[in-house]
Write a protein that holds these residues in place. Structure first.
Motif, PDB file in Angstrom:
ATOM      1  N   ILE A 368       2.829  -8.130   7.797  1.00  0.00           N
ATOM      2  CA  ILE A 368       4.115  -6.897   8.282  1.00  0.00           C
ATOM      3  C   ILE A 368       4.731  -6.891   6.615  1.00  0.00           C
ATOM      4  N   LYS A 369       5.889  -7.528   7.288  1.00  0.00           N
ATOM      5  CA  LYS A 369       7.426  -7.952   6.670  1.00  0.00           C
ATOM      6  C   LYS A 369       7.209  -8.332   5.582  1.00  0.00           C
ATOM      7  N   SER A 370       5.778  -9.472   4.791  1.00  0.00           N
ATOM      8  CA  SER A 370       6.208  -8.917   3.640  1.00  0.00           C
ATOM      9  C   SER A 370       5.899  -8.182   3.029  1.00  0.00           C
ATOM     10  N   ALA A 371       4.380  -7.595   3.400  1.00  0.00           N
ATOM     11  CA  ALA A 371       3.345  -6.298   2.834  1.00  0.00           C
ATOM     12  C   ALA A 371       5.020  -5.253   2.670  1.00  0.00           C
ATOM     13  N   LEU A 372       5.792  -5.080   3.819  1.00  0.00           N
ATOM     14  CA  LEU A 372       6.325  -3.672   3.964  1.00  0.00           C
ATOM     15  C   LEU A 372       6.745  -3.295   2.193  1.00  0.00           C
ATOM     16  N   PRO A 373       7.443  -3.940   1.994  1.00  0.00           N
ATOM     17  CA  PRO A 373       8.716  -3.463   0.200  1.00  0.00           C
ATOM     18  C   PRO A 373       7.255  -2.960  -0.700  1.00  0.00           C
ATOM     19  N   ALA A 374       6.660  -4.283  -0.486  1.00  0.00           N
ATOM     20  CA  ALA A 374       5.446  -3.380  -1.711  1.00  0.00           C
ATOM     21  C   ALA A 374       4.882  -2.399  -0.859  1.00  0.00           C
ATOM     22  N   GLY A 375       4.283  -1.771   0.465  1.00  0.00           N
ATOM     23  CA  GLY A 375       4.039  -0.487   0.918  1.00  0.00           C
ATOM     24  C   GLY A 375       5.028   0.665   0.365  1.00  0.00           C
ATOM     25  N   PHE A 376       6.409   0.238   0.629  1.00  0.00           N
ATOM     26  CA  PHE A 376       7.208   1.534   0.711  1.00  0.00           C
ATOM     27  C   PHE A 376       7.451   2.015  -0.808  1.00  0.00           C
ATOM     28  N   LEU A 377       6.670   1.403  -1.778  1.00  0.00           N
ATOM     29  CA  LEU A 377       6.876   1.309  -3.040  1.00  0.00           C
ATOM     30  C   LEU A 377       5.224   2.118  -4.128  1.00  0.00           C
ATOM     31  N   GLY A 378       4.493   1.992  -2.641  1.00  0.00           N
ATOM     32  CA  GLY A 378       3.247   2.554  -2.954  1.00  0.00           C
ATOM     33  C   GLY A 378       1.498   1.554  -2.982  1.00  0.00           C
ATOM     34  N   VAL A 379       1.753   0.215  -3.282  1.00  0.00           N
ATOM     35  CA  VAL A 379       1.317  -1.191  -3.066  1.00  0.00           C
ATOM     36  C   VAL A 379       0.289  -1.156  -1.305  1.00  0.00           C
ATOM     37  N   GLY A 380      -0.325  -0.335  -1.631  1.00  0.00           N
ATOM     38  CA  GLY A 380      -1.073  -0.048  -0.173  1.00  0.00           C
ATOM     39  C   GLY A 380      -2.334  -1.007   0.442  1.00  0.00           C
ATOM     40  N   GLU A 381      -2.718  -2.012  -0.739  1.00  0.00           N
ATOM     41  CA  GLU A 381      -3.963  -2.661  -0.180  1.00  0.00           C
ATOM     42  C   GLU A 381      -2.911  -3.612   0.945  1.00  0.00           C
ATOM     43  N   PRO A 382      -2.305  -4.336   0.009  1.00  0.00           N
ATOM     44  CA  PRO A 382      -1.570  -6.144   1.401  1.00  0.00           C
ATOM     45  C   PRO A 382      -1.773  -5.105   3.074  1.00  0.00           C
ATOM     46  N   LEU A 383      -1.336  -3.824   3.471  1.00  0.00           N
ATOM     47  CA  LEU A 383      -1.343  -3.882   4.467  1.00  0.00           C
ATOM     48  C   LEU A 383      -2.480  -3.144   5.415  1.00  0.00           C
ATOM     49  N   ILE A 384      -3.203  -2.822   4.036  1.00  0.00           N
ATOM     50  CA  ILE A 384      -5.041  -2.434   4.436  1.00  0.00           C
ATOM     51  C   ILE A 384      -5.320  -3.111   4.613  1.00  0.00           C
ATOM     52  N   GLY A 386      -4.894  -6.641   5.159  1.00  0.00           N
ATOM     53  CA  GLY A 386      -4.035  -7.937   5.480  1.00  0.00           C
ATOM     54  C   GLY A 386      -3.365  -7.363   7.345  1.00  0.00           C
ATOM     55  N   VAL A 387      -3.734  -6.515   7.658  1.00  0.00           N
ATOM     56  CA  VAL A 387      -3.307  -5.595   8.731  1.00  0.00           C
ATOM     57  C   VAL A 387      -4.140  -4.261   9.618  1.00  0.00           C
ATOM     58  N   SER A 388      -4.388  -3.263   8.851  1.00  0.00           N
ATOM     59  CA  SER A 388      -4.836  -2.022   9.386  1.00  0.00           C
ATOM     60  C   SER A 388      -6.457  -2.342   9.631  1.00  0.00           C
ATOM     61  N   LEU A 389      -6.744  -2.288   8.494  1.00  0.00           N
ATOM     62  CA  LEU A 389      -8.524  -2.596   8.247  1.00  0.00           C
ATOM     63  C   LEU A 389      -8.877  -3.462   9.204  1.00  0.00           C
ATOM     64  N   PRO A 390      -8.241  -5.079   9.031  1.00  0.00           N
ATOM     65  CA  PRO A 390      -9.268  -5.603  10.049  1.00  0.00           C
ATOM     66  C   PRO A 390      -8.626  -5.884  11.579  1.00  0.00           C
ATOM     67  N   LEU A 391      -7.907  -4.714  11.737  1.00  0.00           N
ATOM     68  CA  LEU A 391      -7.750  -4.321  13.404  1.00  0.00           C
ATOM     69  C   LEU A 391      -8.175  -3.374  14.087  1.00  0.00           C
ATOM     70  N   GLY A 392      -8.587  -2.116  12.548  1.00  0.00           N
ATOM     71  CA  GLY A 392     -10.082  -0.917  12.942  1.00  0.00           C
ATOM     72  C   GLY A 392      -9.206  -0.224  13.572  1.00  0.00           C
ATOM     73  N   ARG A 393      -8.708   0.455  14.521  1.00  0.00           N
ATOM     74  CA  ARG A 393      -7.770   1.618  14.942  1.00  0.00           C
ATOM     75  C   ARG A 393      -6.764   1.771  14.073  1.00  0.00           C
ATOM     76  N   PRO A 394      -5.842   0.944  13.863  1.00  0.00           N
ATOM     77  CA  PRO A 394      -4.408   0.897  13.488  1.00  0.00           C
ATOM     78  C   PRO A 394      -4.508   2.107  11.910  1.00  0.00           C
ATOM     79  N   PHE A 395      -6.208   1.861  11.232  1.00  0.00           N
ATOM     80  CA  PHE A 395      -6.523   1.947  10.338  1.00  0.00           C
ATOM     81  C   PHE A 395      -6.600   3.367  10.714  1.00  0.00           C
ATOM     82  N   VAL A 396      -7.342   3.605  11.317  1.00  0.00           N
ATOM     83  CA  VAL A 396      -7.858   5.754  11.722  1.00  0.00           C
ATOM     84  C   VAL A 396      -6.025   5.765  12.120  1.00  0.00           C
ATOM     85  N   THR A 397      -5.156   5.915  12.831  1.00  0.00           N
ATOM     86  CA  THR A 397      -4.044   6.667  12.361  1.00  0.00           C
ATOM     87  C   THR A 397      -3.302   6.501  12.200  1.00  0.00           C
ATOM     88  N   ALA A 398      -3.800   5.357  10.573  1.00  0.00           N
ATOM     89  CA  ALA A 398      -2.543   5.173   9.660  1.00  0.00           C
ATOM     90  C   ALA A 398      -3.251   6.395   8.522  1.00  0.00           C
TER      91      ALA A 398
END
Length: 498
Positions: A368-384, A386-398
């Motif tokens: 998350i720490k490594s992907a957040l800077p790209a996320g703030f700039l609109g590059v969402g794939e690393p967070l999708i 690497g984080v939310s999609l594998p976890l399931g529920r956080p993808f829905v809440t996102a």
């Protein structure tokens, strides 16, 4: 001159190549705004986890091609180095010794191909959308550059500064957009197997000033009528005519007859049919977008912001590029992009909540720490991926956070404060320089910033309170991070001195 940037990009390419099976396993190479896209002979040779562990790799995506997320800017520099290494590896490799192929080997290869095909699920609809996206993606750098210059020009004009520079900036910003139909025609023919320059030649008819002397369907044509949609249709027709001519025209006459018939037939159909029809379609898109946001802006923003992350997940978000481009041609900006950008804000908020809820999962927190800077700039794939999609529920809440941010921006469109982006590509904070609207720049920026903040907060709250079950927290919060405080006892105590 320092070679450090080149060495860094080459080192990244060199680290990726063996993890995708080496040069002989790569059959094609391309890239989009953020991803290195490669086609593979044998998918089983790819080491997914090792790729994800590379510092320069933000994530991997399995689709029609194998996609390695490197981020904007980096991918354009790493791709040529990767291509060069693949070519060097193929030329240096010794010829493989011939050996008979056994039935078991053939059966294994067949099973692997079948599984790969099942995984890709390449439906005709998805394939067509991807091919259309491939036409427009190469145009995005020019759209971004010209869009930022247009925004700067508008700012200088409003402030009354540098009046002698304003016309020059206007020419620089508008030159590409005035001829974008030609580039679309060229890329369309290239993508669908025709001669690119013929596609560009037919599309150039649309922007030629002399079409104003031609009447079709009882009305005089306008230069640029039909825009990118007309160019797309004209070039597709040119590809069809060219391929038919290649089959029917004798080889000795092909070099003279085929280009002539391709441009003539496609040009006449474009002038007396496609320009008018595409113009009507373009006008309908603009009218629909205006009415959608002016009458149901909050609800429309809710739906668009909430559904955009699933489109990104499926790789179908690039199919919206022709719509964005059409809106930019008509009004100078696309009102849809700031709303869709709220999906990334929801994703960022959700990722921060995951970071807070899992204090002992050091590996996920590091991602998350490594992907957040790209996320703030609109590059969402690393967070999708690497984080939310594998976890399931956080993808829905996102998605809930994205819907809230979209509703916020859409509401102000409904209240008459309409604005959009002068170019496509950037998102998140990177979209601020591209904002343009009917109100002052300060108001426009404030509303967009308010939408981002709404997306962050709602995405965080929805994920923090509803993104995990008790069992998920138990299972996921078990990778001790020595630097993380214990959620019950607090920070680890210093060992007592003897």
């Amino acid at each position: 001159m320092s070679t450090e940037p080149t060495d860094k990009n080459r080192a990244t390419a060199a680290a990726i190549l063996p993890l995708v099976g080496g040069p002989d396993n790569v059959t094609s190479i391309a890239h989009c705004m953020t991803r290195l896209r490669i086609s593979l002979r044998d998918r089983s040779l790819v080491q997914d986890e090792a790729l994800r562990a590379l510092p320069a790799v933000l994530g991997v995506v399995e689709d029609e091609t194998y996609q390695i997320v490197l981020g904007p800017g980096a991918v354009a520099r790493v791709t040529p180095e990767f291509e060069a290494l693949v070519e060097e590896g193929r030329s240096a490799a010794p010829p493989a010794a011939a050996h008979p192929v056994t039935a078991d080997e053939l059966a294994a290869q067949g099973a692997a191909l079948k599984e790969a095909q099942k995984t890709r699920n390449a439906t005709p609809f998805k394939l067509m959308l991807r091919r259309i996206a491939n036409i427009f993606v190469p145009l995005i750098p020019a759209l971004i550059g010209c869009g930022i210059i247009a925004g700067l020009n508008g700012l200088l004009m409003n402030l009354g500064w540098l009046p002698g520079v304003v016309p020059a900036l206007a020419a620089i910003a508008s030159g590409f957009m005035s001829l974008i139909a030609v580039f679309v025609g060229y890329n369309t023919a290239k993508e669908f197997g025709g001669t690119p320059i013929l596609g560009g030649a037919v599309a150039a008819i649309i922007v030629f000033p002399g079409v104003a002397k031609i009447t079709a369907f009882g009305t005089e044509l306008r230069p640029g009528q039909g825009g990118v949609l007309g160019a797309l249709a004209a070039a597709l027709l040119a590809v069809y005519v060219e391929k038919r001519c290649r089959r029917l025209v004798p080889e000795a006459l092909d070099v003279l007859v085929t280009p002539t018939l391709t441009v003539l037939i496609s040009g006449l159909v474009t002038l007396f049919g496609l320009m008018f029809l595409a113009g009507e379609a373009s006008a309908a898109i603009g009218t629909f977008a205006d009415r959608l946001l002016s009458t149901g802006g909050a609800f429309a923003g809710l739906v668009l912001g909430g559904l955009f992350l699933p489109l990104v997940m499926l790789g179908l978000h690039q199919a919206l590029i022709p719509i964005h481009t059409t809106l930019i041609e008509q009004s100078g900006h696309t009102a849809l992009l700031p709303i869709l950008a709220m999906a990334g804000a929801g994703q960022v908020g959700a990722a921060i909540a995951v970071h807070c809820r899992l204090p002992r999962n050091g590996s996920l927190r590091a991602t998350i720490k490594s992907a957040l800077p790209a996320g703030f700039l609109g590059v969402g794939e690393p967070l999708i991926y690497g984080v939310s999609l594998p976890l399931g529920r956080p993808f829905v809440t996102a998605c809930v956070g994205g819907a809230a941010g979209g509703a916020f921006v859409g509401l102000f469109n409904q209240l008459g404060i309409a604005f959009g982006s002068t170019a496509i590509g950037p998102s998140g904070w990177a979209l601020f320089p591209l904002l343009d609207g009917t109100s002052s720049l300060g108001v426009t920026v404030a509303i967009y910033a308010g939408g981002l903040l709404t997306g962050y907060l709602v995405g965080f709250a929805a994920t923090y309170f509803f993104g995990f079950t008790r069992q998920m927290l138990t299972d996921l919060n078990t990778d001790p991070d020595p630097d993380a405080p214990d959620p019950v006892t607090g920070p680890p105590k210093e060992p007592a001195l003897a």
